[in-house]
Each structure stands twice: as structure tokens, then as C-alpha cells.
Design a protein around this motif. Structure first.
Motif: not given
Length: 942
Positions: A770-777, A805-807, A816-819, A852-860
Motif C-alpha cells: 500500500h502507498s502512504p495514502s493506502r492505495a493498494a499496489v 501512485i503517491d509516495d 515504491l514508484r519504481v516497483y 500533483a503533490p507526492k505523485y510526480g516523477l519530478y520533486s519540487y
């Protein structure tokens, strides 16, 4: 050689409390206390008087064991059935009963695991001596054990002396919550535990000295524990966690497995409350267990664990961590899990999905403890074989694999879904890798769209300094600032796309990704603030034109959605949002006019359109959905008739489509629920467009059923025949956004997660990532979804328009996002190569954390964009066009060049341009020769 079993306890399942000469136990007395007003009928079965009636259905229970295929069966002997008064003489009927059970188990090849005492002390011993508060009990318990060893020892290899002494001592003699209900406070609770330890040691030595050589069995004590984790990761909190485990498990485990004495934390905190062992007693108790028998689950955790024994830390149900702690604390003992599971509601009958997923979690954690942590676990016992009386919770919960109707006369066993789950688990001896879940090698077709999504691009229309026509003088002597010269202006120049600095930055970031497509949504509310063409934001439109043209310049195809609902006003112009939004038919026509304007303004740059991106069915009324479908269809036909020929683009709708899986894979009821939810979540908008032009029949049938009269169907409007023709086929491709998978069941278990409207119970598989927001992978959910789309709507081109997915922004490695990206794309590849899905593209959600906070491939961070590791990984997959292996044939794709309107003119007139170029070159050469020879002639005359 791993042992798989099931268990039960005499008082919970046997019943027959007055049959076969059985004496009364403390639980019989406790359960018969008046709990209702005199004369009132009791609400249901009384305690364990009848319970599951196993006493009269011995062969029924054993048949359940045969069906499961277990290697062992844990059942307890009833002290009061064998010795009705607690002491000699024995009861022949009781001896015969257990003899028959053991004989039948031997015929089936099922190993018995037998506790001598599971809480049901003969009432005669409580009355005569005060039960476990008396120092006489250890000797009497030894006598009882000797009877059992003599009569049954030849057939029993695993003996347990006492089950869960913590509960017996603390709640039986300390708090009085359980039988015999003595409220003696901590002092009496610790004294009872002291006697229980002495009793256990006497029995172990009895077996070791007199029976082990001949019977070759093993003896231990079943210790129950919770798991506790620190509220904060401080040294103090960690010590408090250790103390909590000491006070519950260590209270009994340390004397037996370490040094014969109580934990230091108990002795230092309890002082005179805690009895002391003599040195001789310490030696006598130390080492009196042949293995570590562990009980873990719903009996103690969050139930009978005294709150003050948590020491203000957080209770958890982490079996793996507890096993590792036992392994470290008690010198790597052999561990036999003799009781484990969770529970379901007392109303749950067949489809016990919640129970299954807790069981799956616990067994997976056991396997991890064995494989990863080196813990020596040699057996597992699910609790319990069949439903029974659940102690202080009565019949309000169920923990059995087999369902028992307690109101029926014959008490037949009905297998629940968990029986099939556990049966298959035993057959496979765990969780072997499934072939369908293994990654595959292969590549996607030429022209596959590799994309990234940004809900709304960053719009910054601030003009560059070069557009300011004013003239300035630099005051170098006083203010050191630029001073505007009034009345003096430089000549103005035309605006250029390069003037927008924000565009250049975003384009460069996209180039770094190596994507071929970029998907974003327009803001209807900003382009047409009044909802019509009376006021147009030309600056914003110019910005979008520039953004799209710059994407094309670097060979990235813009994928543009006309509308995407957001929280505020659904991203509609305020005038439309205030007057009914999509409930109002005027919004349909307004959307058509808005789309016409966008096609005319941006269509030369945009060839890939989405009418509506992820309209949320959760927030749509049936009327709004009806109008939304008509609006989409009208816009599709508008593009098809007026713009497709000249612009040569394609257009469709993008639906959110998370997969829905039946919680119990063996249950027809759960499968029906899953099919229903898919139709309500996806089919509602998909079926009219991609199917027959009308809503799914499942929807109409269900709405009619739950209301009972046809009138309710009024809420799901009907299309006219012309509207059906208009909507059906209004697509060029099937675009979907997919993020996760959910489990659904038919049995109501948790009121908070139960949808009464659709009669569906949402279930959580706690073994899933599960992601930090509890979304199932759940990567395989994407493959199932794509196959479902193909089976329902044919060989339609499919685009996965958003998948992400959020991180946790503190997770540096972005694991998690790589996986997630790796495995979801691989499942998409399976759908393409193995299932024949016409998959044309895949887009990751999302571009960056700023939009899109926590979902991006780029952090800001601090106004800077930084690529995450997942970006590099996605770029590698794009570069390989999938997952090529040594056996993957090379795919030669023609070089692709993104289309641009400026280039279109020249490409269509190649031959004409070639001829003109030839004439121009010939003209230049002719002029050159004329000039050359003219000069030579002039020199000659000179």
C-alpha cells in the motif's frame, strides 16, 4: 515437513455439558450467572452448554479435518469430563470419548496436538481450594496429567500443559473478567500465575521422567502474546515496549526458556506483589519446554490485553516481528504456532473474506520470518476448525473455517470460503510463485505512445521584458535604479512563444523524460470565464497554442482534454456551475460551443483529443451522467464532421477504471457483486459509447430490484433512439485511467465500508503493498481490466491514459514508484502480447509534485525540479520500448517525426518545391557564369 493444522477447545465446541458424566467447570458456572431479568428468555445459546455440539458429532468434525487435508489437529481435553470432581476416580465415558477421537485421527493420519487445560477448571476444585490461587493445584494438575499420559500418551506426540496462562491468571483471578471471576487484584493474579508455572513444570518433569522414553512425545505450554510498537522512536518508548512484552509473554516465557525467574522489568516494578521462586524452583522450572508454543490473534490482541500493560505504546498485529523477537529473546527456539487467526461478524455465513485476508497476512508473515529472518517455525495452527462459543464475546463473532448454525438441531458444518483458501494453501505448502504473476520479456509495437500526465500545465503568462516598449535610464549616481523615461517608446515587436519562460522549462523537463506524448487538460473556466464566447481569454489561448507548438517542435505529441472535473465548481465556468452544472441541459450546448472554439484555435497543433477526462461517477447523479454522455457524443460528432478531414486528429473520452476483484475468489455471490460494481463504475459511461448505445442492463435490473417498483428507474433516464445512435460509436479509441484494485464482498462485515445502495462490502487485503495514502499496489489488476475491456467492447484501440501512485516525500530512493511502474507496465505488456489487447499507449501519472503533490516523477522543492529515481527507470523502459530479453526479436521501427502545421505545407508539395529549387540553382549558376565571362571580356578589351 511443515505442519499444517486446525484447532478447537473443549468448552468452545464440545457442548454436552450434562452428558456422559461430565462435571461442572468454572465456565459452566460463569456462563449460567443470571444475565437477564428473572423470567426473561435468554437472547440465544447459553455459554458452551451446546455450542457446536462436537461431543455428539465427533465424526462430523473429523470429516472436516479430512476435507482440509491438515497434518495435525489441536483439541483440548476437558478436565471436568475426565475427572468430574477434579480428582479421581476418572469418568469412563470421558475416557472413551477422547479414545474414539484419537483412534479416528490415527485412521486419517492426522497428528493430535493436545492441551491438558484450556481454561475449563473443574468447579469442584475452585470451590474446595480456590482454584489456581491455591498451592495445592499444581499437585492436582500433575495427577490429572498422569491420567492423560497413561491413557492417551501412546497416540499423542505433542502435549500442551496450559493454554494462555496470562488470561487464566490475570483475568480469572486478578480482574475477574473471566471465570472463575475472582477480583483479587494484581497480587492474586501474580500468585495464580506462580502456581500455573509450578504446575506446568511438574507435568513436564513427570513426562520427562516417566513417559518420554516410551512415548517419545514433546511437552510445552501455549503462551499467548500481543505485539507492541513505540509511539515514538525514542529509547524510552522502546524500553516501554520491551516492558510490555515482558509483562505479558516474558512473565511465563523467561522462567521456562531462560533462567527460571521472572523478567527483571517485572521484579523491579512490582516489588512485593510478585512472588519469588527459590533457587531450587528456578532450576526446576528452567528448560521445561521442548518447543515454543505460541498463540497469537484475536483472543488476546486488542481484546484481553490489559490496557496498562501496553505502557502507553501502540498495539499491533505484526506476527513476523513477534516471531523475530521471540527468536532473539529466547535463543532461537523451535516455534510451533498453536493458535492464530482473526474473526468475522457473528452474522457472516459463507463468504468470510475478512478472515481469509487476515489468515493470508499471518501465514505470509510466518513464511517471511522463516525465509528472511531465520526464525525456526515448524508448524502452524489456524483457529479454529469450526465456529464455537468465543469466550467473553459469546456468539457475536466467528472464528471457524466451518460455519455452524447454532440455532439448528443437527449443527451441520458448512464450509466457508476460508476452507477452500486454507485447503489450497496446504496443498501448495505456502505461496509458490504463480506463473501468471511472473514478469515477461517482450516489447511494445512501433509507434507505441509513451506518455506522462499533468492534470493542468503550469500557466504563467507574465510577459518577458522584451515586450515592454518603454525606455529606461539607469541612474548610476544616486538611486542605482532604472528610471522610466516618460513619453519615449521603442518600437513594439510581435509576441513570440519564446517569451513564455514557463513553457521553456516544462518542455526541457519533458525532453529529459524521453516521452513521446504529454497529456494535460484545458481550463474551461479560464478560457471562457462566462461560459460562452462573449468573453475569451485570448492570452491563455495563445499560451496553450505556444505550449502545443513547442511540444511538437521537440517531437512530443500533445494529448489535450477539453474538461477534467476538479473540486471547485467541477472546473466549469461559474455561471454554469451555479445553475445546475451537468444537471442543466444548457451545459451540454455550452460544452459543444467551447469544444468548437478549442478545435478551431488549437486543432492545427493538437491531433489527440479527450472530450472529458476522468468524470467521477462517484459524484455524478444519473441526470448529470445522462447529459454528460450527450455532450461528449455531440462534441465527437462535431469534430468528426467539421474538423477531422482538415486536422486529421482523433478524439474520445477517458474514463477512470480501477479494477474490482471478488474478495472470495471461490464465491459466486462475490463475483456477482464485482460484476455489478464494474458496470456501475465503468459500464455506466462506457456501455452507451462503446457498447449498445444504452446503459448496462445490470444497472437497470439492480435499480428496479432494490426499489421494488419501476418508478425508481426514472432516476436512470432513458435515451431516445436518435440519442442512442448519436452516442453509440462516438469514439476513436478507449482511454482509461487506472490506479488500483479493490476487493468487494457480499457479506456485510464492516458498516463503515459497506455500501447499502449497491449491497457491497469493501474489503482490504492487508498483504498487498500500500502507498502512504493506502492505495493498494496490485499490478495484475491492470491486466485483468484490459482483458475485461477487450471481452466487452472488442478489439478497440486502448490507451492507459494515467497510471501512478503517491509516495512518501521522505523516501529518497522512490522504491515504491519504481516497483509500481515496472510491474504495471509489465502487466500491460502481458495484456498486449498474451491476451491480444490492442494496447496503443501508456501514460504515467504524474509529471511533477508541484501540480500533483507526492505523485510526480519530478520533486519540487525550493522552486527547483529534481528528477526522482522512478523517472530514470521509466526513461529506461521507454528507451527499450518495454522489457526486451535475449530471445526478443529486434523490432525495426521507422523514424517518427512529430507533425507540425508549418511542416505540413511543405510535405504536401515536395515535387513542386524540388522543381523550384532546381530552377533557383540554375538561375544562380547562370548569373555567375554571365558575370564571370563579362569580366573576362572587359579585361580582353582593356
Amino acid at each position: 515437513g511443515f505442519l499444517w493444522g486446525a484447532g478447537s477447545a473443549a468448552y468452545q465446541t464440545e457442548g454436552g455439558w450434562r452428558q456422559g458424566g461430565k462435571g461442572a467447570s468454572v465456565w459452566d458456572t460463569f456462563a449460567h450467572r443470571p444475565a437477564t431479568p428473572p423470567g426473561a428468555a435468554p437472547p440465544g445459546p447459553v455459554g458452551g452448554d451446546v455450542a457446536s455440539d462436537s461431543y455428539n458429532n465427533l465424526f462430523r468434525d473429523v470429516e472436516g479435518l479430512r476435507r482440509l487435508g491438515v497434518s495435525h489437529y489441536r483439541f483440548s481435553l476437558s478436565w471436568a469430563r475426565l475427572l468430574p470432581n477434579g480428582t479421581a476416580p476418572p469418568n469412563p465415558a470421558g475416557l472413551a470419548h477422547y479414545g474414539r477421537l484419537l483412534a479416528r485421527l490415527r485412521e486419517l493420519g492426522v497428528e493430535p496436538v493436545v492441551p491438558l487445560y484450556h481454561w475449563d477448571l473443574p468447579q469442584a476444585l475452585q470451590d474446595a481450594f480456590g482454584g489456581w490461587a491455591s498451592p495445592v493445584l499444581p499437585r492436582l494438575f500433575r495427577d490429572y496429567a498422569e491420567l492423560c499420559f497413561r491413557h492417551f500418551g501412546g497416540q499423542v506426540r505433542y502435549w500442551l500443559t496450559v493454554d494462555n496462562p496470562y488470561v487464566v491468571a490475570w483475568h480469572g483471578y486478578g480482574t475477574g473478567r473471566l471465570p472463575p471471576g475472582v477480583r483479587g487484584g494484581p497480587r492474586l493474579g501474580y500468585l495464580a500465575a506462580h502456581h500455573l508455572l509450578q504446575a506446568h513444570a511438574k507435568v513436564w518433569h513427570l513426562y520427562n521422567d516417566h513417559f518420554r522414553a516410551a512415548q517419545r512425545g514433546k511437552v510445552s505450554i501455549a503462551l499467548s502474546s500481543h505485539w507492541i510498537k513505540p509511539q515514538h522512536m525514542t529509547e524510552k518508548n522502546i524500553k516501554e515496549c520491551q516492558k510490555s512484552l515482558d509483562f505479558v509473554l516474558g512473565w511465563f516465557a523467561k522462567p521456562i526458556f531462560i533462567d527460571g525467574d521472572y523478567p527483571e522489568s517485572m521484579r523491579s516494578n512490582l516489588s512485593s506483589l510478585l512472588p519469588e521462586f527459590s533457587e531450587a524452583e528456578k532450576k526446576y522450572i528452567k528448560g521445561t519446554a521442548d518447543f515454543f508454543a505460541l498463540s497469537f490473534g484475536a483472543t488476546l490482541s486488542f481484546q484481553l490485553l490489559d490496557s496498562h500493560m501496553k505502557f502507553q505504546q501502540l498495539e499491533s498485529i505484526s506476527l513476523r516481528q513477534l516471531l523475530y523477537w521471540i527468536n532473539c529473546e529466547y535463543n532461537n527456539p523451535q516455534i510451533f504456532i498453536v493458535e492464530n487467526s482473526w474473526f468475522v461478524s457473528g452474522t457472516t455465513k459463507k463468504d468470510d473474506a475478512k478472515y481469509i485476508y487476515y489468515l493470508k497476512k499471518f501465514i505470509m508473515e510466518t513464511l517471511k520470518a522463516i525465509r528472511y529472518d531465520g526464525v525456526n517455525v515448524f508448524g502452524y495452527t489456524v483457529w479454529s476448525l469450526l465456529d464455537g462459543f468465543e469466550w467473553h464475546r459469546g456468539y457475536s463473532i466467528r472464528r471457524g473455517l466451518f460455519y455452524v448454525d447454532f440455532q439448528s438441531h443437527d449443527k451441520k458444518l458448512m464450509p466457508k470460503s476460508s476452507v477452500l483458501f486454507y485447503q489450497k494453501l496446504i496443498e501448495k505448502n505456502g505461496f509458490p510463485p504463480l506463473p501468471e504473476n511472473q514478469p515477461i520479456e517482450g516489447i511494445f509495437p512501433c509507434g507505441f505512445a509513451w506518455g506522462i500526465v499533468d492534470n493542468y500545465i503550469q500557466v504563467d503568462t507574465t510577459p518577458a521584458q522584451f515586450l515592454d516598449s518603454s525606455v529606461y535610464v539607469w541612474d548610476v549616481h544616486q538611486t542605482k535604479k532604472l528610471i522610466k523615461v516618460d513619453g519615449v517608446y521603442a518600437s513594439k515587436r510581435q509576441r513570440h512563444c519564446v517569451d513564455f519562460a514557463a513553457i521553456r522549462l516544462q518542455i526541457s523537463l519533458l525532453q529529459e523524460m524521453r516521452v513521446t506524448h504529454f497529456h494535460f487538460s484545458l481550463k474551461w473556466s479560464l478560457i471562457l470565464p462566462l461560459g460562452n464566447l462573449s468573453l475569451i481569454n485570448h492570452t491563455l489561448v495563445h499560451y496553450y497554442q505556444c505550449f502545443a507548438s513547442e511540444l511538437l517542435r521537440v517531437n512530443i505529441t500533445p494529448v489535450v482534454a477539453l474538461w477534467q472535473p476538479m473540486i471547485e465548481h467541477q472546473e466549469l465556468p461559474v455561471s454554469l456551475a451555479k445553475y445546475g452544472a451537468w444537471e442543466n441541459t444548457e451545459t451540454v450546448q455550452a460544452f459543444v460551443e467551447y469544444a468548437r472554439f478549442c478545435f478551431a484555435s488549437l486543432g492545427d497543433h493538437v491531433k489527440f483529443w479527450i472530450t472529458m477526462n476522468e468524470p467521477s461517477v462517484k459524484n455524478l447523479t444519473y441526470t448529470a451522467g445522462h447529459n454528460l454522455l450527450k455532450a461528449h457524443a455531440k462534441v465527437w460528432h462535431l469534430y468528426d464532421k467539421e474538423f477531422r478531414r482538415s486536422q486529421k486528429g482523433k478524439i474520445s473520452i477517458a474514463l477512470q477504471a480501477d479494477w474490482v476483484e471478488p474478495a472470495c475468489p471461490f464465491s459466486r455471490n462475490d463475483q456477482e457483486v464485482a460484476d455489478r460494481i464494474l458496470e456501475f463504475d465503468i459500464g455506466w459511461l462506457a456501455e452507451p459509447i462503446f457498447g449498445n448505445g444504452d446503459y448496462p442492463e445490470v444497472m437497470r435490473a439492480w435499480l428496479h430490484r432494490i426499489n421494488g417498483v419501476d418508478l425508481y428507474n426514472f432516476h436512470l433516464p432513458y435515451f431516445s433512439e436518435d440519442e442512442k445512435k448519436l452516442i453509440q460509436g462516438s469514439f476513436d479509441f478507449f482511454a482509461l485511467s487506472h490506479y488500483t484494485t479493490t476487493l468487494v464482498g457480499s457479506e456485510k462485515e464492516d458498516a463503515v465500508k459497506y455500501d447499502h445502495y449497491l449491497e457491497v462490502q469493501m474489503i482490504n487485503d492487508i498483504t498487498w503493498l500500500h502507498s502512504p495514502s493506502r492505495a493498494a499496489v496490485v499490478p495484475w489488476g491492470l491486466r485483468k481490466l484490459l482483458s475485461w475491456v477487450k471481452s466487452k467492447y472488442g478489439d478497440v484501440p486502448v490507451y492507459v491514459m494515467a497510471n501512478g501512485i503517491d509516495d512518501d516525500q521522505n523516501m529518497v530512493h522512490d522504491k515504491l514508484r519504481v516497483y509500481y511502474i515496472q510491474n504495471y507496465i509489465n502487466e500491460a505488456l502481458k495484456a498486449y502480447t498474451l491476451d491480444g489487447v490492442n494496447l496503443q499507449g501508456y501514460f504515467v501519472y504524474s509529471f511533477n509534485d508541484k501540480t500533483a503533490p507526492k505523485y510526480g516523477l519530478y520533486s519540487y522543492v525550493a522552486n527547483q525540479y529534481e528528477p526522482k529515481p522512478s523517472l530514470k527507470h521509466y526513461r529506461e523502459i521507454i528507451g527499450n520500448n518495454g522489457f526486451p530479453g535475449p530471445e526478443t526479436p529486434e523490432l525495426l521501427c521507422p523514424e517518427e517525426v512529430a507533425s507540425c502545421p508549418e511542416c505540413h505545407f511543405f510535405r504536401r508539395r515536395k515535387s513542386v518545391l524540388a522543381f523550384i529549387s532546381f530552377i533557383f540553382v540554375a538561375f544562380i549558376v547562370t548569373v555567375f557564369f554571365i558575370a564571370y565571362y563579362s569580366k573576362r571580356v572587359q579585361r580582353r578589351y582593356k
